[in-house]
Design a protein around this motif. Structure first.
Motif, PDB file in Angstrom:
ATOM      1  N   LEU A 162       0.805  -1.226   0.000  1.00  0.00           N
ATOM      2  CA  LEU A 162       0.000   0.000   0.000  1.00  0.00           C
ATOM      3  C   LEU A 162       0.836   1.274   0.000  1.00  0.00           C
ATOM      4  CD1 LEU A 162      -2.695  -1.058   2.614  1.00  0.00           C
ATOM      5  CD2 LEU A 162      -3.101  -0.615   0.195  1.00  0.00           C
ATOM      6  N   VAL A 163       2.084   1.168   0.420  1.00  0.00           N
ATOM      7  CA  VAL A 163       2.944   2.348   0.503  1.00  0.00           C
ATOM      8  C   VAL A 163       3.617   2.596  -0.837  1.00  0.00           C
ATOM      9  CG1 VAL A 163       4.903   3.393   1.702  1.00  0.00           C
ATOM     10  CG2 VAL A 163       3.330   1.915   2.952  1.00  0.00           C
ATOM     11  N   THR A 164       3.548   3.827  -1.306  1.00  0.00           N
ATOM     12  CA  THR A 164       4.106   4.161  -2.609  1.00  0.00           C
ATOM     13  C   THR A 164       5.602   4.435  -2.526  1.00  0.00           C
ATOM     14  OG1 THR A 164       3.772   6.551  -2.385  1.00  0.00           O
ATOM     15  CG2 THR A 164       1.913   5.255  -3.218  1.00  0.00           C
ATOM     16  N   LEU A 165       6.231   4.526  -3.684  1.00  0.00           N
ATOM     17  CA  LEU A 165       7.650   4.860  -3.747  1.00  0.00           C
ATOM     18  C   LEU A 165       7.940   6.182  -3.037  1.00  0.00           C
ATOM     19  CD1 LEU A 165      10.589   4.809  -4.772  1.00  0.00           C
ATOM     20  CD2 LEU A 165       9.740   5.781  -6.925  1.00  0.00           C
ATOM     21  N   THR A 166       7.200   7.215  -3.376  1.00  0.00           N
ATOM     22  CA  THR A 166       7.479   8.529  -2.806  1.00  0.00           C
ATOM     23  C   THR A 166       7.255   8.542  -1.297  1.00  0.00           C
ATOM     24  OG1 THR A 166       5.243   9.211  -3.455  1.00  0.00           O
ATOM     25  CG2 THR A 166       7.045   9.827  -4.914  1.00  0.00           C
ATOM     26  N   GLU A 167       6.240   7.813  -0.810  1.00  0.00           N
ATOM     27  CA  GLU A 167       5.989   7.757   0.630  1.00  0.00           C
ATOM     28  C   GLU A 167       7.112   7.036   1.370  1.00  0.00           C
ATOM     29  OE1 GLU A 167       1.075   7.755   0.509  1.00  0.00           O
ATOM     30  OE2 GLU A 167       2.191   5.864   0.415  1.00  0.00           O
ATOM     31  N   LEU A 168       7.575   5.939   0.799  1.00  0.00           N
ATOM     32  CA  LEU A 168       8.637   5.181   1.448  1.00  0.00           C
ATOM     33  C   LEU A 168       9.964   5.938   1.388  1.00  0.00           C
ATOM     34  CD1 LEU A 168       9.339   2.625   2.945  1.00  0.00           C
ATOM     35  CD2 LEU A 168       9.594   1.440   0.759  1.00  0.00           C
ATOM     36  N   ALA A 169      10.243   6.558   0.248  1.00  0.00           N
ATOM     37  CA  ALA A 169      11.482   7.335   0.121  1.00  0.00           C
ATOM     38  C   ALA A 169      11.469   8.546   1.053  1.00  0.00           C
ATOM     39  CB  ALA A 169      11.678   7.780  -1.325  1.00  0.00           C
ATOM     40  N   GLU A 170      10.314   9.164   1.246  1.00  0.00           N
ATOM     41  CA  GLU A 170      10.226  10.318   2.138  1.00  0.00           C
ATOM     42  C   GLU A 170      10.432   9.894   3.593  1.00  0.00           C
ATOM     43  OE1 GLU A 170      10.221  14.031   3.479  1.00  0.00           O
ATOM     44  OE2 GLU A 170      10.302  13.411   1.368  1.00  0.00           O
ATOM     45  N   GLN A 171       9.891   8.739   3.971  1.00  0.00           N
ATOM     46  CA  GLN A 171      10.139   8.237   5.323  1.00  0.00           C
ATOM     47  C   GLN A 171      11.632   7.940   5.502  1.00  0.00           C
ATOM     48  OE1 GLN A 171       8.312   8.377   7.837  1.00  0.00           O
ATOM     49  NE2 GLN A 171       8.213   6.531   9.097  1.00  0.00           N
ATOM     50  N   ALA A 172      12.251   7.399   4.472  1.00  0.00           N
ATOM     51  CA  ALA A 172      13.696   7.140   4.526  1.00  0.00           C
ATOM     52  C   ALA A 172      14.474   8.442   4.666  1.00  0.00           C
ATOM     53  CB  ALA A 172      14.136   6.384   3.276  1.00  0.00           C
ATOM     54  N   ARG A 173      14.033   9.479   3.966  1.00  0.00           N
ATOM     55  CA  ARG A 173      14.712  10.771   4.053  1.00  0.00           C
ATOM     56  C   ARG A 173      14.651  11.322   5.490  1.00  0.00           C
ATOM     57  NH1 ARG A 173      15.788  14.415   0.125  1.00  0.00           N
ATOM     58  NH2 ARG A 173      14.338  13.390  -1.311  1.00  0.00           N
ATOM     59  N   ARG A 174      13.515  11.184   6.134  1.00  0.00           N
ATOM     60  CA  ARG A 174      13.380  11.662   7.510  1.00  0.00           C
ATOM     61  C   ARG A 174      14.343  10.915   8.440  1.00  0.00           C
ATOM     62  NH1 ARG A 174       7.683  10.811   6.477  1.00  0.00           N
ATOM     63  NH2 ARG A 174       6.710  12.747   5.738  1.00  0.00           N
ATOM     64  N   VAL A 175      14.448   9.621   8.240  1.00  0.00           N
ATOM     65  CA  VAL A 175      15.361   8.817   9.056  1.00  0.00           C
ATOM     66  C   VAL A 175      16.803   9.253   8.810  1.00  0.00           C
ATOM     67  CG1 VAL A 175      16.291   6.491   9.390  1.00  0.00           C
ATOM     68  CG2 VAL A 175      13.817   6.842   9.271  1.00  0.00           C
ATOM     69  N   VAL A 176      17.172   9.403   7.543  1.00  0.00           N
ATOM     70  CA  VAL A 176      18.539   9.826   7.204  1.00  0.00           C
ATOM     71  C   VAL A 176      18.854  11.177   7.828  1.00  0.00           C
ATOM     72  CG1 VAL A 176      20.030  10.576   5.300  1.00  0.00           C
ATOM     73  CG2 VAL A 176      18.681   8.478   5.079  1.00  0.00           C
TER      74      VAL A 176
END
Length: 297
Positions: free
Chosen positions: A61-75
């Motif tokens: 259910l999670v899109t590319l942009t949603e997952l990449a944005e969550q990764a960006r916050r973690v980074v």
């Protein structure tokens, strides 16, 4: 540390003599806790990202942009390298460059892409992408990266979906031949890993607690057993978010059952310690630096 420096740092960690244990963060704050606990790198999986960011199951259910944005916050929250889950790459081979670019831009040190067609963590029968098609996607991902230190990791779920370790090894060999920097093999127990490891020309990553999740019917292997078997990376994809869920639920149930706040104090981080982990002291230093100063144009 720049994104490139973090990618090189992860490669240096992988070149070490011991297995690299990666606790899986689920958001920016949990990533800070991983870093403050002394771990040299962390991981963001789609399971934890879907649950923490959207309260949704990990069923595509999670899109590319949603997952990449969550990764960006973690980074952005930490200085250590972050490895990320890129699901099945989200696109076919000609368009896979977009997924690689999104995660490179987010600053992660690498991603893994999988051959699973869906149904993970459910009773729905899962399928696997044909091996040739997956190998082509791996090649496309390698071609798409702009930083040679950005890791492309290929994951096969054959041992999980089909309960066939030998088929899984053949797939991993094909993905390594396609250029993967590392291969990822869920559901290969430690007893089999040493044999599998000997047949592959690239490092092997295993999810150390995929086989140790409460309620799992898979055979359990310990971290020590995986390390002895030669696992280069051991992912603890569920442990951190599972611990958070259990402790929050326990506190809420106790309070609802009549306990006073003092009765759950042992489960709650001291506020001062929490604030220290969040970096409130840095704000206080900035506040003192600029106190009483006029801003002149």
């Amino acid at each position: 540390m720049s994104h490139q420096e973090r990618r090189r740092a992860l490669k240096a960690l992988l070149a070490g003599d011991r297995s690299l244990v990666l606790p899986g963060a689920y958001d920016a704050f949990s990533a800070r806790l991983v870093e403050q606990a002394g771990y040299p790198a962390t991981y963001l999986g789609s399971f934890a990202a879907a649950a923490s960011a959207f309260g949704l199951p990990d069923v595509g259910l999670v899109t590319l942009t949603e997952l990449a944005e969550q990764a960006r916050r973690v980074v952005d929250a930490v200085a250590i390298p972050v490895l990320a889950d890129a699901e099945n790459g989200f696109y076919d081979a000609p368009n896979l460059w977009r997924a690689v670019k999104a995660f490179e831009d987010a600053g992660v040190a690498g991603v893994h892409i999988e051959d699973n067609l869906g149904g993970k963590h459910t009773a729905v029968p899962a399928g696997l992408l044909p091996v040739e098609e997956m190998a082509t996607k791996v090649r496309a991902a390698v071609d798409a990266r702009t930083d040679p230190d950005f890791l492309i990791i290929a994951r096969s779920d054959a041992a999980w979906v089909e309960h066939d370790v030998e088929a899984c090894v053949r797939r991993l060999e094909a993905y390594a031949a396609a250029g993967a920097d590392m291969v990822f093999a869920p559901a290969i127990p430690a007893a089999e890993l040493a044999r599998v490891r000997g047949r592959l020309t690239v490092p092997v990553m295993v999810p150390g607690d995929l086989l140790d999740v409460p309620g799992s019917d898979e055979p359990s292997s310990t971290l020590a057993e995986y390390e002895a078997a030669g696992a280069d990376v051991i992912l603890l994809w569920y442990t951190v978010i599972g611990a958070a869920s259990r402790n929050v639920s326990a506190v809420l149930e106790a309070l609802r059952g009549g306990s006073d706040v003092a009765g759950v104090k042992e489960f709650v981080t001291d506020q001062r310690a929490f604030e220290a982990a969040m970096g409130y002291d840095a704000y206080e230093k900035r506040s003192a630096l600029y106190a009483g100063q006029e801003v002149r144009s």
